[in-house]
Design an enzyme around this catalytic site. Structure first.
Site, PDB file in Angstrom:
ATOM      1  N   ARG A   1       0.806  -1.222   0.000  1.00  0.00           N
ATOM      2  CA  ARG A   1       0.000   0.000   0.000  1.00  0.00           C
ATOM      3  C   ARG A   1       0.849   1.288   0.000  1.00  0.00           C
ATOM      4  NH1 ARG A   1      -2.884  -3.828  -0.751  1.00  0.00           N
ATOM      5  NH2 ARG A   1      -5.079  -4.011  -0.185  1.00  0.00           N
ATOM      6  N   LEU A   2       2.126   1.165  -0.328  1.00  0.00           N
ATOM      7  CA  LEU A   2       2.976   2.345  -0.417  1.00  0.00           C
ATOM      8  C   LEU A   2       2.881   2.873  -1.849  1.00  0.00           C
ATOM      9  CD1 LEU A   2       4.727   3.807   1.687  1.00  0.00           C
ATOM     10  CD2 LEU A   2       6.726   2.716   0.663  1.00  0.00           C
TER      11      LEU A   2
END
Length: 215
Positions: free
Chosen positions: A194-195
């Site tokens: 989720r970066l």
């Protein structure tokens, strides 16, 4: 486990390559062109589908899927009935946002700006490029308004088809196009853990400023 718990447990991993500043075009329209062409190659049926978000004079939002029909240095264009909910809201508040989501590429693009109504001739030209059935449906429908039964619409279509059996179906004056003139773009690329990579373009003094955003 409740249904809501089952939904909250769903996960998706993003595995696409990253997006780096040096890869970004100085002009967001050129960057959009690059991504649109990739989307058309990967998933041509859905590439031009976009969420159009509008709001009325009181600030109540509405969102729906429409199809992008043209884009160039002037903006992003679609066609509809001016009497529709989106048409009424744009008359009250001519600002909107578009969202393109290309799942297979793990990408999305948000585009925000003011919306202008296109000249009637533009709508008329596109209207007559549509299949005849689509023309008839648009001509008989007072979009978004209630109706007693589907058969009523079908009867209207049949009547109009007979009326113009050997003629061109006239484009209604209540039907045509809009153009969103962009002031903000955001390009989002899904990343592992989720970066995600997010880059925003903002128009200021006729110049586009590019900055990276936190995910």
């Amino acid at each position: 486990m409740s249904e809501s718990s089952e939904i909250s447990a769903l996960r998706r991993e993003y595995v696409a390559a990253g997006l780096h500043r040096e890869q970004m075009q100085a002009d967001p329209m050129l960057q959009f062109e690059d991504w649109m062409q990739a989307a058309l190659t990967a998933h041509p049926d859905d590439a031009t589908s976009m969420t159009l978000a509008t709001a009325d004079a009181e600030g109540w939002p509405s969102a729906r899927i429409v199809l992008l029909k043209r884009y160039d240095e002037c903006g992003f264009c679609w066609f509809t009935d001016f009497r529709s909910e989106k048409g009424q809201q744009l008359a009250q508040n001519p600002k909107a946002e578009l969202l393109f989501y290309w799942r297979g590429l793990e990408r999305q693009v948000r585009i925000r700006g003011r919306v202008e109504q296109l000249p009637f001739a533009d709508g008329e030209t596109y209207f007559h490029q549509r299949p005849r059935g689509s023309q008839l449906s648009a001509a008989v429908s007072d979009q978004t308004q209630p109706i007693d039964h589907r058969i009523t619409l079908e009867q209207r279509v049949a009547k109009l088809d007979d009326e113009y059996a050997d003629q061109v179906v006239p484009c209604p004056e209540t039907w045509g196009g809009y153009c969103l003139v962009p002031e903000h773009f955001e390009f989002w690329q899904g990343r592992e853990n989720r970066l995600h990579d997010r880059f925003r373009y903002t128009l200021a003094a006729d110049q586009w400023r590019l900055e990276r955003l936190q995910p």
